[in-house]
Design a protein around this motif. Structure first.
Motif, PDB file in Angstrom:
ATOM      1  N   GLN A  49       0.786  -1.014  -0.032  1.00  0.00           N
ATOM      2  CA  GLN A  49      -0.109  -0.041   0.059  1.00  0.00           C
ATOM      3  C   GLN A  49       0.807   1.165   0.000  1.00  0.00           C
ATOM      4  N   VAL A  50       0.232   2.280  -0.736  1.00  0.00           N
ATOM      5  CA  VAL A  50       0.922   3.489  -0.561  1.00  0.00           C
ATOM      6  C   VAL A  50      -0.075   4.619  -0.035  1.00  0.00           C
ATOM      7  N   GLU A  51       0.185   5.254   1.273  1.00  0.00           N
ATOM      8  CA  GLU A  51      -0.767   6.206   2.000  1.00  0.00           C
ATOM      9  C   GLU A  51      -0.159   7.326   2.200  1.00  0.00           C
ATOM     10  N   TRP A  52      -0.983   8.452   2.389  1.00  0.00           N
ATOM     11  CA  TRP A  52      -0.603   9.961   2.644  1.00  0.00           C
ATOM     12  C   TRP A  52      -1.852  10.697   3.284  1.00  0.00           C
ATOM     13  N   PHE A  53      -1.724  11.730   3.843  1.00  0.00           N
ATOM     14  CA  PHE A  53      -2.495  12.601   4.188  1.00  0.00           C
ATOM     15  C   PHE A  53      -2.489  13.860   3.412  1.00  0.00           C
ATOM     16  N   GLY A  63      -7.160  16.687   7.314  1.00  0.00           N
ATOM     17  CA  GLY A  63      -7.856  15.359   8.148  1.00  0.00           C
ATOM     18  C   GLY A  63      -8.250  14.385   7.362  1.00  0.00           C
ATOM     19  N   ILE A  64      -7.935  14.102   6.148  1.00  0.00           N
ATOM     20  CA  ILE A  64      -8.135  13.206   5.209  1.00  0.00           C
ATOM     21  C   ILE A  64      -6.902  12.283   4.791  1.00  0.00           C
ATOM     22  N   LYS A  65      -6.924  11.025   5.061  1.00  0.00           N
ATOM     23  CA  LYS A  65      -5.841  10.050   4.786  1.00  0.00           C
ATOM     24  C   LYS A  65      -6.189   8.997   3.741  1.00  0.00           C
ATOM     25  N   THR A  66      -5.610   9.039   2.673  1.00  0.00           N
ATOM     26  CA  THR A  66      -5.958   8.164   1.525  1.00  0.00           C
ATOM     27  C   THR A  66      -4.709   6.824   1.484  1.00  0.00           C
ATOM     28  N   VAL A  67      -5.330   5.769   1.462  1.00  0.00           N
ATOM     29  CA  VAL A  67      -4.544   4.430   1.346  1.00  0.00           C
ATOM     30  C   VAL A  67      -4.925   3.702   0.064  1.00  0.00           C
ATOM     31  N   LEU A  68      -3.902   3.429  -0.838  1.00  0.00           N
ATOM     32  CA  LEU A  68      -4.118   2.850  -2.087  1.00  0.00           C
ATOM     33  C   LEU A  68      -3.356   1.611  -2.192  1.00  0.00           C
ATOM     34  N   PRO A  69      -4.085   0.655  -2.463  1.00  0.00           N
ATOM     35  CA  PRO A  69      -3.616  -1.017  -2.426  1.00  0.00           C
ATOM     36  C   PRO A  69      -2.656  -1.009  -3.574  1.00  0.00           C
ATOM     37  N   LEU A  99       4.599  10.603   1.163  1.00  0.00           N
ATOM     38  CA  LEU A  99       4.011   9.398   0.626  1.00  0.00           C
ATOM     39  C   LEU A  99       4.694   7.989   1.387  1.00  0.00           C
ATOM     40  N   SER A 100       3.862   7.282   2.170  1.00  0.00           N
ATOM     41  CA  SER A 100       4.290   6.038   2.793  1.00  0.00           C
ATOM     42  C   SER A 100       4.028   4.805   2.038  1.00  0.00           C
ATOM     43  N   VAL A 101       5.057   4.005   1.651  1.00  0.00           N
ATOM     44  CA  VAL A 101       5.000   2.970   0.944  1.00  0.00           C
ATOM     45  C   VAL A 101       5.416   1.783   2.049  1.00  0.00           C
ATOM     46  N   SER A 102       4.310   0.656   2.267  1.00  0.00           N
ATOM     47  CA  SER A 102       4.618  -0.250   3.377  1.00  0.00           C
ATOM     48  C   SER A 102       4.236  -1.583   2.658  1.00  0.00           C
TER      49      SER A 102
END
Length: 176
Positions: A49-53, A63-69, A99-102
């Protein structure tokens, strides 16, 4: 048999300030894809996943966070389209934060068996409009005192720099 416990905080990290790379989302996604490819090649990060605010200049976080698989190799062009399409409709001027890749990474136990662990390392890329930066954080005690100072880690960071063609200036932080 004992299992590796995830550390509640990072045990160490490497940070790159990428002054020679164009800032912005497109470059940030390209850097994330190249660095992830190197980490994946070493078995340290199979991206899931990649996620960010989201934030607005002059206002701050919305206050919105998106998480993309994601699965496997990151495609910067495809990812950019997916990121832009996920912009919150109530904030048309919103920008992407870090951007956070985990995902999962592999570590080897005392018996030589490979184990998969969620969030062994986390890659963060800041696509700031002024200057791009990237950070690789490790969350496990397999990255002990001697590993950080040993040649194995120096070879890894060298491969990270060569594989992603980043500047050779790096800083390393340790939590002890």
């Amino acid at each position: 048999m004992s299992f590796l416990m995830r550390a509640p905080e990072e045990c160490g990290s490497w940070e790159w300030e990428l002054g020679g790379v164009a800032p912005g989302l497109a470059s940030g996604l390209d850097v994330a894809a190249r660095m992830t490819a190197v980490l994946r090649g070493h078995g340290l990060l199979e991206p899931e996943q990649v996620e960010w605010f989201w934030f607005v200049y002059g206002v701050g976080g919305v206050g919105i966070k998106t998480v993309l698989p994601v699965r496997g190799r990151l495609d910067p062009a495809d990812l950019r389209g997916r990121v832009e399409a996920s912009r919150p409709s109530g904030y048309p001027d919103a920008r992407v934060g870090d951007l956070s890749v985990s995902g999962r990474g592999v570590w080897i136990d005392a018996d030589g068996e490979e184990r998969r662990e969620e969030r062994l390392v986390v890659l963060s890329v800041d696509p700031d409009e002024r200057e791009l930066s990237a950070d690789v954080a490790v969350f496990h005690d397999v990255w002990g005192y001697f590993d950080f100072r040993g040649s194995r880690i120096r070879r890894f960071t060298g491969a990270m720099l060569r594989g992603s063609r980043l500047p050779s200036e790096t800083s390393t932080r340790f939590s002890e």
